[in-house]
Design an enzyme around this catalytic site. Structure first.
Site, PDB file in Angstrom:
ATOM      1  CG  HIS A 200      17.943 -11.170  13.526  1.00 17.49           C
ATOM      2  ND1 HIS A 200      16.717 -11.585  13.036  1.00 17.49           N
ATOM      3  CD2 HIS A 200      18.528 -10.141  13.052  1.00 17.49           C
ATOM      4  CE1 HIS A 200      16.197 -10.524  12.218  1.00 17.49           C
ATOM      5  NE2 HIS A 200      17.547  -9.673  12.094  1.00 17.49           N
TER       6      HIS A 200
ATOM      7  CG  HIS B  82      16.485  -8.170  17.065  1.00 17.94           C
ATOM      8  ND1 HIS B  82      16.573  -7.315  16.063  1.00 17.94           N
ATOM      9  CD2 HIS B  82      17.630  -8.879  17.188  1.00 17.94           C
ATOM     10  CE1 HIS B  82      17.839  -7.391  15.622  1.00 17.94           C
ATOM     11  NE2 HIS B  82      18.644  -8.450  16.382  1.00 17.94           N
TER      12      HIS B  82
ATOM     13  CE  LYS C 266      20.374  -3.126   7.548  1.00 22.69           C
ATOM     14  NZ  LYS C 266      19.550  -4.159   7.672  1.00 22.69           N
TER      15      LYS C 266
ATOM     16  CB  SER D 223      17.097  -3.381  15.114  1.00 25.36           C
ATOM     17  OG  SER D 223      16.649  -4.735  14.901  1.00 25.36           O
TER      18      SER D 223
ATOM     19  CE  LYS E 283      18.721  -7.730   5.320  1.00 19.32           C
ATOM     20  NZ  LYS E 283      17.245  -8.088   5.734  1.00 19.32           N
TER      21      LYS E 283
END
Length: 486
Positions: A295, A328, A177, A380, A179
């Site tokens: 992702h 995820h 971060k 996450s 991002k």
């Protein structure tokens, strides 16, 4: 519901003109699904005045062989075999006007080993069908004969742990971060500090590819320099998920090859690249002994709403077939959508060799995974060290816990944030292994560990009141109840 077949037989079946779907053979309540059938469960919400059975039969027809009118060329095919068959229609509990439609598809309707072909039928034109207010694909039963045509996860949980030499606990990670906007050098610094502080992985976020502020090659070089330095400093195997998502397959292969040349053990792709690209990268990862992280960017556009779209449990099944190693899958306690029971169902799909029907988790079918590897779920989004006991209880140990803001937002810096997470995890694992009730004693366990770990004490203080307690938009339709004793 209407358990009698009303299919028109003989020459009348092929008279020119329009015929109701339920009379064309797409409603067969006496049909017994074969072991080799693909079965789909749809949540069907017909328009006002549309017969529910006709609506469900239409879903079967429009997702297999039907069109809006009778066509004589049906007689040139084994039409009875190739028609999808809706064999069961039930009202959805607590949702007036919606119905569960169980539809069986002959295996020969699908190209072996192709998610793109499967989805072209199952979620193709049918989702735009006017007689329906809404349509959602809730679950699928994929026969072993079909499952075996896919490679499955390229690496799998067991081999990944062996490569990392890390067992008996969740893996720890963090998304870099902010991002977007960091230079390559500063990006690499974040990676180094997080890995040196105690994390196993860092990762690119979904939308960091190759932008003017940091081109992909620059990012890869600085990140792998950071990984190598962190490994030397800690004596542990480390990694960073290098996002190879790009505009073309050629670009993605180029980036993946460069990551391999630099010694990376893992690459990353986004769900938005599409099913064919995902399968292509999964095959590359298997050939090149690379862990493949997915992702799920974009999934909530069609998985979050309860009445329309595709359930994430179905996406998880498709991705296990496709061959990714990480996906995820929700946190329950974090900032993103995730009902506890529904999320457990997602994790079961990823990690079990056999999924029994669990209606309370939203799993409607038994699912055999044959010899396909297990898929590592990733948690996450809005999680921090103070939730460690909840995360371990809800998600188990075969999971990657990604603390992005919960690492990089630490007041003492990135390395301190990583240390706080690692100490919290180790304390909770030790308590579990000692047989303690770590769920109820979690805050006490963390407080004691914080007495000798300043970073953990500061993390618990700064995020102690942070929760994301909102009602879930996607929860199971069937809730277990306790039967009163006689």
């Amino acid at each position: 519901m209407n358990d009698q077949s009303i299919t028109v037989r003989g020459k009348d079946r092929y008279k020119s003109g329009v015929m109701e779907y339920k009379k064309m053979g797409y409603w067969e309540p006496s049909y017994q699904p074969k072991d080799t059938d693909v079965i789909a469960l749809f949540r069907v919400t017909p328009q006002d005045g549309v017969d529910p059975v006709e609506a469900c039969a239409a879903v079967a027809g429009e997702s297999s062989t039907a069109t809006w009118t009778v066509v004589w060329t049906d007689r040139l095919t084994a039409a009875e075999k190739y028609r999808a068959k809706c064999y069961r229609v039930e009202p959805v509990p607590g949702s007036p006007g919606s119905y569960f439609a169980y539809i069986a598809y002959d295996l020969d309707l699908f190209e072996p080993g192709s998610i793109a072909n499967l989805t072209a039928s199952i979620i193709g034109n049918v989702f735009g069908f006017k007689p329906l207010k809404a349509l959602r694909l809730e679950d699928m039963r994929l026969p072993v004969a079909y499952v075996k045509t896919f490679q499955g996860p390229a690496t799998g949980i067991v081999v990944e742990r062996e490569r990392l030499d890390k067992f008996g606990r969740p893996l720890l990670g963090a998304t870099v971060k902010p991002k977007l906007g960091l230079s390559g050098r500063n990006y690499g610094r974040v990676v180094y500090e997080a890995l040196k502080g105690g994390l196993d992985f860092t990762k690119d976020d979904e939308n960091i590819n190759s932008q003017p502020f940091m081109h992909w090659r620059e990012r890869f070089l600085y990140c792998m320099e950071a990984v190598n330095k962190a490994q030397a400093a800690t004596g542990e195997i480390k990694g960073t998920y290098l996002n190879v998502t790009a505009a073309t397959m050629e670009d993605m292969y180029e980036r993946a090859e460069f990551a391999k040349e630099l010694g990376s053990t893992i690459i990353m792709i986004d769900l938005v690249i599409g099913y064919t690209a995902i399968q292509s990268m999964a095959k590359w990862a298997r050939r090149n002994d690379m862990i493949l992280h997915l992702h799920r960017a974009g999934h909530s556009t069609y998985t979050r709403q309860r009445a329309h779209g595709v359930s994430f449990r179905v996406i998880a099944k498709w991705m296990r077939l496709a061959g990714v190693d990480h996906i995820h899958a929700g946190t329950v306690v974090g900032k993103l959508e995730g009902d506890p029971n529904t999320t457990r169902g997602y994790y079961d799909i990823c990690r079990e060799d056999f999924n029994p029907m669990r209606l309370e988790h939203g799993v409607f079918f038994d699912q055999h995974w044959a010899s396909l590897n297990k898929l590592m779920p990733v948690a996450s989004g809005g999680i921090h060290a103070g939730q460690m006991h909840q995360l371990l209880d809800l998600l188990g140990e075969d999971v990657v816990l990604q603390f992005g803001g919960g690492t990089i937002g630490h007041p003492r810096g990135i390395a301190a944030g990583a240390t706080a997470n690692r100490v919290a995890l180790e304390a909770m694992i030790l308590a579990r292994n000692e047989g303690r009730d770590y769920v109820h004693e979690g805050p006490e366990i963390l407080a004691k560990a914080a007495q000798t770990c300043t970073p953990l004490r500061e993390a618990l203080e700064i995020w102690k009141d942070v929760t994301f307690n909102y009602e879930s938009t996607d929860s199971p339709d069937f809730v277990p109840t306790v039967t009163p004793a006689a």
